[in-house]
Design a protein around this motif. Sequence first.
Motif, PDB file in Angstrom:
ATOM      1  N   GLU A  42      -2.205  -2.302  14.560  1.00  0.00           N
ATOM      2  CA  GLU A  42      -1.401  -1.167  15.002  1.00  0.00           C
ATOM      3  C   GLU A  42      -2.182   0.118  14.733  1.00  0.00           C
ATOM      4  OE1 GLU A  42       2.692  -1.404  13.796  1.00  0.00           O
ATOM      5  OE2 GLU A  42       2.940  -3.311  14.856  1.00  0.00           O
ATOM      6  N   PRO A  43      -1.847   1.205  15.414  1.00  0.00           N
ATOM      7  CA  PRO A  43      -2.657   2.421  15.289  1.00  0.00           C
ATOM      8  C   PRO A  43      -2.457   3.122  13.950  1.00  0.00           C
ATOM      9  CG  PRO A  43      -0.776   2.828  16.710  1.00  0.00           C
ATOM     10  CD  PRO A  43      -0.768   1.364  16.405  1.00  0.00           C
ATOM     11  N   TRP A  44      -2.850   2.435  12.903  1.00  0.00           N
ATOM     12  CA  TRP A  44      -2.715   2.985  11.552  1.00  0.00           C
ATOM     13  C   TRP A  44      -3.730   2.392  10.584  1.00  0.00           C
ATOM     14  CZ3 TRP A  44      -0.495   7.326  10.532  1.00  0.00           C
ATOM     15  CH2 TRP A  44      -0.263   7.699   9.217  1.00  0.00           C
ATOM     16  N   GLY A  45      -4.252   1.204  10.866  1.00  0.00           N
ATOM     17  CA  GLY A  45      -5.173   0.570   9.932  1.00  0.00           C
ATOM     18  C   GLY A  45      -4.470   0.060   8.694  1.00  0.00           C
ATOM     19  N   HIS A  46      -3.327  -0.594   8.876  1.00  0.00           N
ATOM     20  CA  HIS A  46      -2.495  -0.999   7.745  1.00  0.00           C
ATOM     21  C   HIS A  46      -3.244  -1.859   6.726  1.00  0.00           C
ATOM     22  CE1 HIS A  46       1.396   0.607   8.945  1.00  0.00           C
ATOM     23  NE2 HIS A  46       1.156   0.216  10.178  1.00  0.00           N
ATOM     24  N   ARG A  47      -4.024  -2.825   7.210  1.00  0.00           N
ATOM     25  CA  ARG A  47      -4.626  -3.739   6.233  1.00  0.00           C
ATOM     26  C   ARG A  47      -5.638  -3.028   5.355  1.00  0.00           C
ATOM     27  NH1 ARG A  47      -8.611  -8.916   6.316  1.00  0.00           N
ATOM     28  NH2 ARG A  47      -7.859  -9.811   4.364  1.00  0.00           N
ATOM     29  N   TRP A  48      -6.425  -2.126   5.943  1.00  0.00           N
ATOM     30  CA  TRP A  48      -7.400  -1.369   5.156  1.00  0.00           C
ATOM     31  C   TRP A  48      -6.690  -0.585   4.059  1.00  0.00           C
ATOM     32  CZ3 TRP A  48      -9.519   4.024   6.317  1.00  0.00           C
ATOM     33  CH2 TRP A  48     -10.629   4.310   5.506  1.00  0.00           C
ATOM     34  N   ILE A  49      -5.605   0.101   4.426  1.00  0.00           N
ATOM     35  CA  ILE A  49      -4.855   0.892   3.447  1.00  0.00           C
ATOM     36  C   ILE A  49      -4.151  -0.013   2.449  1.00  0.00           C
ATOM     37  CG2 ILE A  49      -2.976   2.549   3.161  1.00  0.00           C
ATOM     38  CD1 ILE A  49      -3.680   3.604   5.967  1.00  0.00           C
ATOM     39  N   ASP A  50      -3.552  -1.113   2.913  1.00  0.00           N
ATOM     40  CA  ASP A  50      -2.846  -2.033   2.020  1.00  0.00           C
ATOM     41  C   ASP A  50      -3.787  -2.618   0.976  1.00  0.00           C
ATOM     42  OD1 ASP A  50      -0.538  -1.580   3.434  1.00  0.00           O
ATOM     43  OD2 ASP A  50      -0.505  -3.535   4.443  1.00  0.00           O
ATOM     44  N   ALA A  51      -4.956  -3.070   1.425  1.00  0.00           N
ATOM     45  CA  ALA A  51      -5.911  -3.669   0.490  1.00  0.00           C
ATOM     46  C   ALA A  51      -6.355  -2.642  -0.543  1.00  0.00           C
ATOM     47  CB  ALA A  51      -7.112  -4.228   1.256  1.00  0.00           C
ATOM     48  N   ARG A  52      -6.543  -1.419  -0.129  1.00  0.00           N
ATOM     49  CA  ARG A  52      -6.994  -0.368  -1.053  1.00  0.00           C
ATOM     50  C   ARG A  52      -5.917  -0.026  -2.071  1.00  0.00           C
ATOM     51  NH1 ARG A  52      -8.822   4.752   2.055  1.00  0.00           N
ATOM     52  NH2 ARG A  52      -6.562   5.028   2.276  1.00  0.00           N
ATOM     53  N   ARG A  53      -4.668   0.103  -1.612  1.00  0.00           N
ATOM     54  CA  ARG A  53      -3.629   0.534  -2.550  1.00  0.00           C
ATOM     55  C   ARG A  53      -3.247  -0.565  -3.535  1.00  0.00           C
ATOM     56  NH1 ARG A  53       1.880   0.011  -0.363  1.00  0.00           N
ATOM     57  NH2 ARG A  53       1.839  -1.102   1.617  1.00  0.00           N
ATOM     58  N   TYR A  54      -3.596  -1.816  -3.230  1.00  0.00           N
ATOM     59  CA  TYR A  54      -3.356  -2.897  -4.191  1.00  0.00           C
ATOM     60  C   TYR A  54      -4.646  -3.371  -4.856  1.00  0.00           C
ATOM     61  CZ  TYR A  54       1.594  -3.410  -3.163  1.00  0.00           C
ATOM     62  OH  TYR A  54       2.957  -3.201  -3.062  1.00  0.00           O
ATOM     63  N   GLY A  55      -5.721  -2.621  -4.701  1.00  0.00           N
ATOM     64  CA  GLY A  55      -6.983  -2.975  -5.355  1.00  0.00           C
ATOM     65  C   GLY A  55      -7.574  -4.272  -4.857  1.00  0.00           C
ATOM     66  N   ARG A  56      -7.430  -4.533  -3.543  1.00  0.00           N
ATOM     67  CA  ARG A  56      -7.868  -5.815  -2.999  1.00  0.00           C
ATOM     68  C   ARG A  56      -8.892  -5.653  -1.869  1.00  0.00           C
ATOM     69  NH1 ARG A  56      -2.630  -9.836  -2.846  1.00  0.00           N
ATOM     70  NH2 ARG A  56      -1.672  -9.178  -4.806  1.00  0.00           N
ATOM     71  N   LEU A  57      -9.640  -4.573  -1.881  1.00  0.00           N
ATOM     72  CA  LEU A  57     -10.643  -4.391  -0.836  1.00  0.00           C
ATOM     73  C   LEU A  57     -11.671  -5.519  -0.839  1.00  0.00           C
ATOM     74  CD1 LEU A  57     -11.284  -0.532  -1.028  1.00  0.00           C
ATOM     75  CD2 LEU A  57     -10.164  -1.784   0.836  1.00  0.00           C
ATOM     76  N   ASP A  58     -11.886  -6.117  -2.020  1.00  0.00           N
ATOM     77  CA  ASP A  58     -12.864  -7.208  -2.097  1.00  0.00           C
ATOM     78  C   ASP A  58     -12.354  -8.487  -1.436  1.00  0.00           C
ATOM     79  OD1 ASP A  58     -10.901  -7.734  -3.985  1.00  0.00           O
ATOM     80  OD2 ASP A  58     -12.297  -8.346  -5.561  1.00  0.00           O
ATOM     81  N   GLU A  59     -11.073  -8.515  -1.052  1.00  0.00           N
ATOM     82  CA  GLU A  59     -10.527  -9.678  -0.353  1.00  0.00           C
ATOM     83  C   GLU A  59     -10.756  -9.621   1.157  1.00  0.00           C
ATOM     84  OE1 GLU A  59      -6.442 -10.264  -1.373  1.00  0.00           O
ATOM     85  OE2 GLU A  59      -6.835 -10.379  -3.545  1.00  0.00           O
ATOM     86  N   ILE A  60     -11.190  -8.472   1.660  1.00  0.00           N
ATOM     87  CA  ILE A  60     -11.477  -8.351   3.092  1.00  0.00           C
ATOM     88  C   ILE A  60     -12.843  -8.988   3.339  1.00  0.00           C
ATOM     89  CG2 ILE A  60     -11.881  -6.751   4.996  1.00  0.00           C
ATOM     90  CD1 ILE A  60      -9.989  -4.801   3.647  1.00  0.00           C
ATOM     91  N   PRO A  61     -12.938  -9.980   4.206  1.00  0.00           N
ATOM     92  CA  PRO A  61     -14.189 -10.744   4.345  1.00  0.00           C
ATOM     93  C   PRO A  61     -15.263  -9.991   5.125  1.00  0.00           C
ATOM     94  CG  PRO A  61     -12.570 -11.519   5.930  1.00  0.00           C
ATOM     95  CD  PRO A  61     -11.868 -10.514   5.085  1.00  0.00           C
ATOM     96  N   THR A  62     -16.483 -10.120   4.659  1.00  0.00           N
ATOM     97  CA  THR A  62     -17.639  -9.564   5.370  1.00  0.00           C
ATOM     98  C   THR A  62     -18.603 -10.663   5.819  1.00  0.00           C
ATOM     99  OG1 THR A  62     -18.818  -9.267   3.267  1.00  0.00           O
ATOM    100  CG2 THR A  62     -17.519  -7.401   4.071  1.00  0.00           C
ATOM    101  N   SER A  63     -18.260 -11.905   5.540  1.00  0.00           N
ATOM    102  CA  SER A  63     -19.179 -13.012   5.833  1.00  0.00           C
ATOM    103  C   SER A  63     -19.420 -13.183   7.328  1.00  0.00           C
ATOM    104  CB  SER A  63     -18.628 -14.315   5.244  1.00  0.00           C
ATOM    105  OG  SER A  63     -17.320 -14.592   5.753  1.00  0.00           O
TER     106      SER A  63
END
Length: 459
Positions: free
Chosen positions: A413-434
């Motif tokens: 959606e036009p907000w980038g929810h997952r990026w913001i959600d992962a950041r606010r819960y300290g879970r940016l390292d759970e977003i895969p880069t593989s």
Amino acid sequence: MKNTLKNISKIIVVAGALVACNPLQLDEIQDPNNPSVGSVSNNATAEQIQFLITGLESRHRGYVTNVSQAWNTFGREIWYLNASDPRFQTDWLGQNGRTPDRSYFGFGNTGGGSWAAPYQAIKQADVLVAAAENTENIQAPARSAVSGFAKTIQGYQFMIPANFVYENGIRIDVADPLNPGPFVPYAEALDAIKAILDEGDAALQTAGSGEFPFSLTRGFDGFNTIEGLRQVNRAITARLNAYRQDWQGVLSALDASFMDLGGDLNAGPAHPYGASPDVFNPLYYVPNAAVNTIIVVHPSVLEDATPGDLRVENKFLERDEPVTVTTDAGALEGTHQDARWSSNTESIPFIRNEELILLKAEAHANLNQADEAIEAINIIRNAAGLGDYEGASSQDALIDEILYQRRYSLWAEPWGHRWIDARRYGRLDEIPTSFDGGTIFQQFPHPQAELSWDEYVGD
């Protein structure tokens, strides 16, 4: 939009007649292509107020393209594949160690739709408020209604740069564009945005009840009353309060919003699009078109999906032929494209009932009210064909479940929810880069233009 063009034509005709009658008394022309702010800041007509409202709605959607493409790339909800310019892959994915700087591709000079566009809407809202407050051509309740609408949009727009630069802070005081206020920290900015939204809600309450006194586009169908706009204001406030970690505030705002636990999950205000002279839906791509510039579903979203999830079936179209773009870090292959839009004139919601129900679940979970959280979770799960939640009722388990459901319910959606959600819960390292060998960004610096402006003013 056609009516707007007719009205503009009328103004041109009237202006021509006035000049013909009194050719020696002309206003100073500051910009021959645009009316000056001064022309509406004192005793604006109702028609001029209407033009400003329509203009604000147009400004309100200015962020959609950039934020949808970029922020959803940062959160690996999508890849924005663009064979013509590899920087949409290499830079936005942070490949080969690339990290955001003040001149970063897509953002460095003005901040693009993540910075410049929101502030343009914010300033448009300032002009609208001033025009409404300084005219005797509309009644006091109408002035309050206009101010409430403008500040509601303003609050929404301020959240975009705030979440873009995050800990680097934003300017809230931009009333005087030649002398803007200082950057304030993220938490302080969110509190200031809350105050703006509350001012908007208070103004709408002062406006009374019934229909909004001016015309809104079809994006506000169902919300073009004073009460409807108050519900939109409170829905935006609920999202903001989640970022502020004011969980009771989330629930209070939801109670006054358009949240409906048994209602249409897609209900909510939207950004309208249309054929020329309007602009097309920027997120629509012709199904299975032979293109090499397109938004595709990130492989991890497909890999992590629960079998039988109707959201996957309804939102993602498996292409007959994948789209492949080669970068200096390897090939990126998109097998599925966005299937949410039926045409290039379909409106794009900017906040929906589904998000509000998930915010309710999140607030209850953070308040250790497991039963209420699970009740809201089950509404979302059953709508997706997944059945009731059967996991643990601990706070951590519920937050895990809610973030997972948000990932699919609010996908791209036009907000980038997952990026913001992962950041606010300290879970940016759970977003895969593989899948792309990239980097996950926490935030962006201020665009170079902001620093250049400070240096200019300092001189």
